[in-house]
Enzyme design. Structure first.
Site, PDB file in Angstrom:
ATOM      1  N   ARG A 149       0.829  -1.203   0.000  1.00 50.98           N
ATOM      2  CA  ARG A 149       0.000   0.000   0.000  1.00 50.98           C
ATOM      3  C   ARG A 149       0.868   1.259   0.000  1.00 50.98           C
ATOM      4  NH1 ARG A 149      -2.179  -3.473   4.012  1.00 50.98           N
ATOM      5  NH2 ARG A 149      -4.301  -4.204   3.560  1.00 50.98           N
ATOM      6  N   LYS A 173      -1.906  -2.207   8.083  1.00 39.94           N
ATOM      7  CA  LYS A 173      -2.977  -1.656   8.904  1.00 39.94           C
ATOM      8  C   LYS A 173      -2.915  -2.236  10.316  1.00 39.94           C
ATOM      9  CE  LYS A 173      -6.193  -0.814   5.068  1.00 39.94           C
ATOM     10  NZ  LYS A 173      -7.539  -1.120   4.524  1.00 39.94           N
ATOM     11  N   HIS A 243      -2.696   2.664  -5.644  1.00 37.28           N
ATOM     12  CA  HIS A 243      -3.605   1.544  -5.433  1.00 37.28           C
ATOM     13  C   HIS A 243      -3.891   0.813  -6.741  1.00 37.28           C
ATOM     14  CE1 HIS A 243      -5.512  -0.157  -1.943  1.00 37.28           C
ATOM     15  NE2 HIS A 243      -6.569  -0.464  -2.660  1.00 37.28           N
ATOM     16  N   ARG A 246      -1.250  -1.630  -6.954  1.00 37.01           N
ATOM     17  CA  ARG A 246      -1.532  -2.744  -6.041  1.00 37.01           C
ATOM     18  C   ARG A 246      -2.514  -3.714  -6.705  1.00 37.01           C
ATOM     19  NH1 ARG A 246      -1.608  -4.285  -0.536  1.00 37.01           N
ATOM     20  NH2 ARG A 246      -3.655  -4.800   0.347  1.00 37.01           N
ATOM     21  N   HIS A 269      -4.244  -8.925   3.337  1.00 33.33           N
ATOM     22  CA  HIS A 269      -5.683  -8.920   3.569  1.00 33.33           C
ATOM     23  C   HIS A 269      -6.026  -9.847   4.726  1.00 33.33           C
ATOM     24  CE1 HIS A 269      -6.705  -7.637  -0.839  1.00 33.33           C
ATOM     25  NE2 HIS A 269      -6.443  -6.617  -0.055  1.00 33.33           N
ATOM     26  N   TYR A 278     -10.293  -9.935  -7.148  1.00 34.27           N
ATOM     27  CA  TYR A 278      -9.333 -10.019  -8.250  1.00 34.27           C
ATOM     28  C   TYR A 278      -9.589 -11.239  -9.136  1.00 34.27           C
ATOM     29  CZ  TYR A 278      -6.945  -6.468  -5.567  1.00 34.27           C
ATOM     30  OH  TYR A 278      -6.647  -5.311  -4.884  1.00 34.27           O
TER      31      TYR A 278
END
Length: 297
Positions: A149, A173, A243, A246, A269, A278
């Site tokens: 990210r 995150k 992004h 990404r 994730h 995806y």
């Protein structure tokens, strides 16, 4: 009676809610269409008689006619507003639209760069030898070959790069860390960049991997602008962001045989469902290849 109810509602939107004439016309068309549907079921039915099954049937009929989920949900919203008004004024005894769920809107597929465009940008486009040029290409390559990210790239320190194991230690995150491998191409690019950086920028002791000309850690805004300018060289796509790179990483991995669980871990994730979007992207590519190649497609 039904027409009077609709007129009263539209007058309420105009005089009390001060809605635009365009909005009022749209509400009027939606309600008249619903009224016609109700009367088509039974000539004796009115808007006051409609129940939840009638509302659901109307939504289903619109979907069968090819209306999009967004269009159907908009009309359901108009119906809900109408019945709330009518119930509050005592014009109906119940609200048949209450609790009725609209069709799920299709999630937009993630935008990504085609592999040919990325190859052209990284291999064919002439990059300068200035520090900002070397840094820009290294940033692009880092995003495209690791899938990290924007905030993760900006937060990288020199100590997070291991050339011995060819891994980046990435802080994602909620400060969750993961290791992301990288290949020889990025290893060479990072090595060249860091050597040039240490030569042309002040040694401020920040420890940041990517720094500006004054040795300060790059901001998210400056990295975003760098990516935008670079991608504009090879694409007219509206969105040109980190992004997108990404998304491009994930799509390329799946297109070349990576399993979805591995891609999930690389992207950081928590839920596999987040990564599964995806697979829809790659299937869309597959359908396009089929359509272009098969003589009877």
């Amino acid at each position: 009676m039904a027409g009077d109810m609709i007129d009263a509602f539209l007058n309420y939107l105009r005089c009390e809610k001060n809605r635009s004439e365009k909005t009022i016309d749209a509400y009027g068309r939606d309600l008249c269409e619903f009224e016609q549907y109700v009367r088509g079921l039974d000539g004796g039915l009115s808007l006051a008689d409609a129940d939840t099954d009638v509302v659901r049937g109307w939504l289903g009929s619109m979907m069968e006619r090819g209306n999009t989920a967004s269009s159907v949900c908009r009309r359901l919203s108009a119906l809900r507003t109408f019945y709330r008004f009518a119930l509050g004024r005592g014009l109906v005894g119940h609200d048949p639209a209450h609790g009725v769920a609209g069709p799920k809107k299709a999630k937009p597929l993630p935008m990504y760069m085609r592999e040919t465009d990325m190859d052209r940008l990284l291999d064919t486009v002439e990059w300068g030898d200035r520090y900002i040029d070397v840094r820009a290409r290294t940033i692009l390559l880092t995003f495209y070959t690791t899938g990290i990210r924007l905030s993760e790239l900006v937060g990288l320190d020199d100590g997070d790069v291991s050339f011995d194991t060819a891994q980046l230690k990435v802080t994602g995150k909620r400060d969750k860390q993961r290791l992301v491998p990288f290949g020889p191409e990025l290893s060479q690019a990072l090595s060249r960049y860091m050597q040039m950086r240490d030569t042309v920028t002040p040694q401020g002791g920040s420890g940041a991997l990517f720094v500006d000309a004054k040795g300060r850690r790059m901001t998210c805004h400056s990295v975003r602008e760098t990516v935008k300018q670079c991608l504009a060289v090879v694409t007219t796509m509206k969105k040109k962001s980190p992004h997108v790179l990404r998304h491009s990483f994930a799509t390329a991995m799946l297109n070349h045989g990576a399993d979805i669980e591995s891609v999930q871990k690389l992207l950081g994730h928590v839920s596999l469902a987040t990564t599964e979007i995806y697979t829809h992207t790659t299937f869309e590519q597959l359908k396009q290849v089929y359509t272009d190649a098969h003589p009877r497609a």
